[in-house]
Motif scaffolding. Structure first.
Motif, short mmCIF file in Angstrom:
data_model
loop_
_atom_site.label_atom_id
_atom_site.label_comp_id
_atom_site.label_asym_id
_atom_site.label_seq_id
_atom_site.Cartn_x
_atom_site.Cartn_y
_atom_site.Cartn_z
N GLU A 111 1.06 -0.95 0.13
CA GLU A 111 0.18 -0.40 0.28
C GLU A 111 0.54 0.95 0.55
O GLU A 111 0.64 2.41 -0.86
CB GLU A 111 -0.79 -0.48 1.24
N ARG A 140 6.67 -12.57 5.29
CA ARG A 140 5.66 -12.57 6.47
C ARG A 140 5.95 -13.21 7.28
O ARG A 140 5.96 -14.41 7.01
CB ARG A 140 4.36 -12.59 5.89
N GLU A 142 5.54 -15.04 9.66
CA GLU A 142 4.73 -15.40 10.58
C GLU A 142 4.89 -16.54 11.62
O GLU A 142 6.24 -17.22 11.83
CB GLU A 142 3.96 -17.32 9.05
N VAL A 149 3.43 -24.50 1.22
CA VAL A 149 3.20 -22.88 0.72
C VAL A 149 1.84 -22.62 0.76
O VAL A 149 1.35 -20.75 0.48
CB VAL A 149 2.73 -23.25 -0.72
N MET A 150 0.94 -22.86 1.84
CA MET A 150 -0.54 -22.71 2.07
C MET A 150 -0.48 -21.67 2.84
O MET A 150 -1.06 -20.43 3.12
CB MET A 150 -2.02 -23.47 2.69
N ARG A 151 0.75 -21.69 4.10
CA ARG A 151 1.08 -20.55 5.13
C ARG A 151 2.67 -20.28 5.31
O ARG A 151 3.29 -21.72 6.29
CB ARG A 151 0.46 -20.60 6.70
N PHE A 155 6.24 -15.94 0.33
CA PHE A 155 5.35 -16.70 -0.69
C PHE A 155 4.65 -15.67 -1.91
O PHE A 155 4.70 -14.22 -1.96
CB PHE A 155 3.82 -16.67 -0.19
N ALA A 160 -3.03 -5.66 -5.96
CA ALA A 160 -3.57 -4.53 -6.80
C ALA A 160 -3.93 -3.74 -5.72
O ALA A 160 -4.73 -3.83 -4.83
CB ALA A 160 -5.40 -4.70 -7.69
N TYR A 161 -3.77 -2.31 -6.65
CA TYR A 161 -4.29 -1.12 -5.88
C TYR A 161 -5.05 0.16 -6.63
O TYR A 161 -4.83 -0.04 -7.69
CB TYR A 161 -2.55 -0.44 -5.31
N PHE A 288 -10.38 -5.18 -0.31
CA PHE A 288 -10.40 -4.10 0.88
C PHE A 288 -10.57 -2.61 0.53
O PHE A 288 -10.35 -2.51 -1.03
CB PHE A 288 -9.08 -3.81 1.62
N SER A 316 -7.62 -2.01 -2.10
CA SER A 316 -5.95 -3.00 -2.43
C SER A 316 -7.05 -4.13 -2.74
O SER A 316 -8.44 -4.68 -1.93
CB SER A 316 -5.00 -2.99 -1.24
N GLY A 318 -6.18 -8.75 -3.38
CA GLY A 318 -4.91 -9.80 -3.19
C GLY A 318 -5.34 -10.63 -3.64
O GLY A 318 -6.83 -11.72 -3.18
N ILE A 319 -4.81 -11.94 -4.60
CA ILE A 319 -4.93 -13.06 -4.55
C ILE A 319 -3.31 -14.30 -4.48
O ILE A 319 -2.68 -13.20 -4.20
CB ILE A 319 -5.21 -13.72 -5.86
N GLY A 320 -3.68 -15.20 -3.53
CA GLY A 320 -3.05 -16.09 -2.68
C GLY A 320 -1.78 -16.58 -4.30
O GLY A 320 -2.94 -18.02 -3.74
N ARG A 323 -0.38 -20.09 -3.33
CA ARG A 323 -1.24 -20.58 -2.05
C ARG A 323 -2.43 -21.62 -2.61
O ARG A 323 -2.36 -21.92 -2.27
CB ARG A 323 -1.72 -19.98 -0.40
N1 5CA Z 1 -2.34 -5.44 0.69
C1 5CA Z 1 -3.88 -6.21 0.64
C2 5CA Z 1 -4.35 -6.82 -0.59
S1 5CA Z 1 -3.34 -6.67 -2.08
C3 5CA Z 1 -3.45 -8.08 1.63
O1 5CA Z 1 -2.10 -7.83 1.83
N2 5CA Z 1 -4.56 -8.74 1.70
S2 5CA Z 1 -3.72 -10.72 2.29
O2 5CA Z 1 -3.52 -10.05 3.95
O3 5CA Z 1 -5.39 -11.09 2.82
O4 5CA Z 1 -3.24 -11.29 1.81
C4 5CA Z 1 -3.61 -11.19 0.55
C5 5CA Z 1 -3.72 -13.06 0.27
O5 5CA Z 1 -1.95 -13.05 0.17
C6 5CA Z 1 -4.31 -13.89 1.20
O6 5CA Z 1 -6.09 -13.54 0.68
C7 5CA Z 1 -4.09 -15.04 0.92
O7 5CA Z 1 -4.52 -15.96 0.06
C8 5CA Z 1 -2.46 -15.38 0.61
N3 5CA Z 1 -1.75 -15.08 2.25
C9 5CA Z 1 -1.73 -13.83 2.96
N4 5CA Z 1 -0.68 -14.94 3.86
C10 5CA Z 1 -0.04 -16.39 3.07
C11 5CA Z 1 0.65 -16.64 3.81
N5 5CA Z 1 1.28 -16.67 5.12
N6 5CA Z 1 1.14 -17.57 2.92
C12 5CA Z 1 0.67 -17.81 1.83
N7 5CA Z 1 -0.46 -17.00 1.63
C13 5CA Z 1 -0.41 -16.17 1.68
#
Ligand code: 5CA
Length: 438
Positions: A111, A140, A142, A149-151, A155, A160-161, A288, A316, A318-320, A323
């Motif tokens: 952001e 992050r 965590e 790769v799920m958490r 990653f 998008a913004y 968001f 904003s 996001g797509i993981g 993940r």
């Molecule tokens: N800035 C906002 C939207 S761009 C943002 O960061 N949103 S978020 O925190 O929800 O992350 C967006 C997506 O990233 C999540 O929906 C999830 O699919 C993916 N994600 C978040 N944390 C992880 C993680 N530790 N490992 C894998 N994927 C993750």
């Protein structure tokens, strides 16, 4: 790719460290390897999956006029001090010092950086709206990286913004993005249900998460079955019309859908029992709307039609991406392995040579392989047929083209569809036409 020469290290046994099926299958099928806690290398087949997912995400972002950029992974701490989030973000942020003792960080989200980039160049309301996105690695730290790769800690995310002149225009952008997400997930071969969500550290007042149903999901989900069978790909929503976008948004958000955090038992009781769907879900996307939170805190304004400065409204999205590779497997597998949706599979088909070294079998396989070497994984190893079948099932190619000495003599092959197990004997040309269609 020829299997005998490829870097596709499959594992026969279940790795002890993997607790959930997608993690086990990603390791066993040779898609990824862990290099440090929560950090993974993507091997050739895994990278193809990641690229296929990214490409679909990209096409649907472009379709709603978002513009792709590429921002760096490393960011300056000063940028985050301007929004006030540098201290607020806490221990999840990986903080780094360079040789001049300048403070940097490995971006957990963008952001601040995108608001600064926007502010440097956009000075007038006439240049709005703008939607910028990138597909970039995030970090992050965590507390408990898990489930492969799920958490992860590192990653891949599409983020998008958007920047709009006012609330009405920002809400239209938000709804357009929601449509892009429904299309994206549908093309990826999974059903993701949008649910009202908490905004967390990103902030803001309007937010939806997109969840794929999977028993190992981290959230409990409750939703109305009406959300299950809508086809968004050919849905003619006029994305330039705020009224059409509102009607679309109401259709998607009126049926009940909530994660356990936002669950409203009174509203749930009103859903007819036959329509109730309850289970667990994996969050694969999150959008968001947060108004002027960042433009205001970072002092980024543009001039309006009346000449006065104002703060653009932002969202904003996001797509993981990484993940999703795991989440798709959670939703698409059986006891033998992965069942890739056609759109994300690393290869369209395996060519299984049941008698490598036999002149005729080799010739038929080579002939098929030459038609589209990038689409096929040619199992040319001198392994037993059983091993080849098991590996092909494990890796989850949508099709298996089985070439054995008997059928090869008649110029025929056996074609197996991984998802249904259905087998048919066909001529080489018929099999190729089916496998390479679409
Ligand atoms: N800035 C906002 C939207 S761009 C943002 O960061 N949103 S978020 O925190 O929800 O992350 C967006 C997506 O990233 C999540 O929906 C999830 O699919 C993916 N994600 C978040 N944390 C992880 C993680 N530790 N490992 C894998 N994927 C993750």
């Amino acid at each position: 790719m020829r299997l005998s020469r490829s870097f596709l290290p499959t594992l026969k046994e279940n790795p002890a460290e993997a607790q959930i099926v997608s993690h086990r299958l990603m390791l066993r099928a040779g898609l990824i390897r862990q290099t440090a806690s929560g950090i993974y290398a993507w091997l050739p087949a895994g990278l193809k999956v990641l690229r296929n997912i990214s490409q679909i995400v990209r096409e649907e972002q472009d379709r709603v006029d978002a513009q792709e950029v590429l921002m760096p992974t490393l960011q300056s701490a000063d940028l985050w001090r301007r929004s006030g989030r540098y201290d607020a973000y806490g221990p999840e942020m990986l903080r780094i010092q360079d040789r001049h003792k300048r403070e940097l960080l490995y971006g957990p989200t963008n952001e601040e950086m995108v608001t600064d980039l926007f502010g440097q160049s956009v000075k007038s309301y006439k240049d709005l709206p703008q939607v910028l996105y990138h597909i970039q690695w995030k970090f992050r730290d965590e507390m408990r990286p898990r489930f492969g790769v799920m958490r992860g800690r590192e990653f891949l995310m599409k983020d998008a913004y958007s920047f709009d002149v006012d609330y009405a225009s920002a809400v239209a952008t938000y709804r357009r993005m929601m449509l892009a997400y429904l299309r994206t997930f549908q093309r990826l071969g999974v059903r993701a249900v949008p649910m009202r969500a908490d905004t967390g550290p990103i902030g803001g007042e309007l937010s939806h998460e997109f969840l794929i149903l999977a028993p190992t999901g981290e959230s409990g989900v409750f939703y109305d079955a009406a959300l299950e069978d809508q086809d968004w790909l050919d849905e003619p929503v006029d994305t330039s019309s705020p009224e059409a976008l509102e009607a679309f948004f109401n259709r998607v958000t009126t049926p009940y859908a909530a994660t356990d955090e936002m669950h409203d038992t009174a509203a749930w009781d009103a859903v007819p029992d036959a329509q109730k769907r309850e289970g667990r879900g994996v969050e694969v996307g999150h959008i968001f709307y947060f108004g002027t939170k960042y433009t205001e805190s970072m002092g980024v304004s543009v001039s309006g039609a009346d000449g006065a400065q104002f703060f653009p409204e932002m969202g904003s999205y996001g797509i993981g991406v990484s993940r999703l590779a795991g989440a798709i497997i959670e939703a698409c597998h059986d006891e033998n392995g992965i069942i890739w949706p056609d759109s994300v599979a690393p290869f369209r088909a395996a060519i299984l040579n049941l008698k490598s070294g036999d002149a005729l079998c080799d010739e038929v396989c080579e002939q098929i392989y030459a038609k589209a070497p990038e689409a096929f994984l040619y199992d040319d190893r001198s392994e037993r047929a059983g091993v080849k079948f098991a590996d092909a099932d494990l890796m989850g190619h949508p099709w298996q083209i089985v070439v054995g000495p008997r059928s090869a003599k008649e110029g025929r092959v056996e074609l197996k569809r991984r998802a249904t197990g259905e087998r048919q004997e066909l001529s080489v040309d018929e099999a190729l036409a089916l496998v390479l269609a679409g």
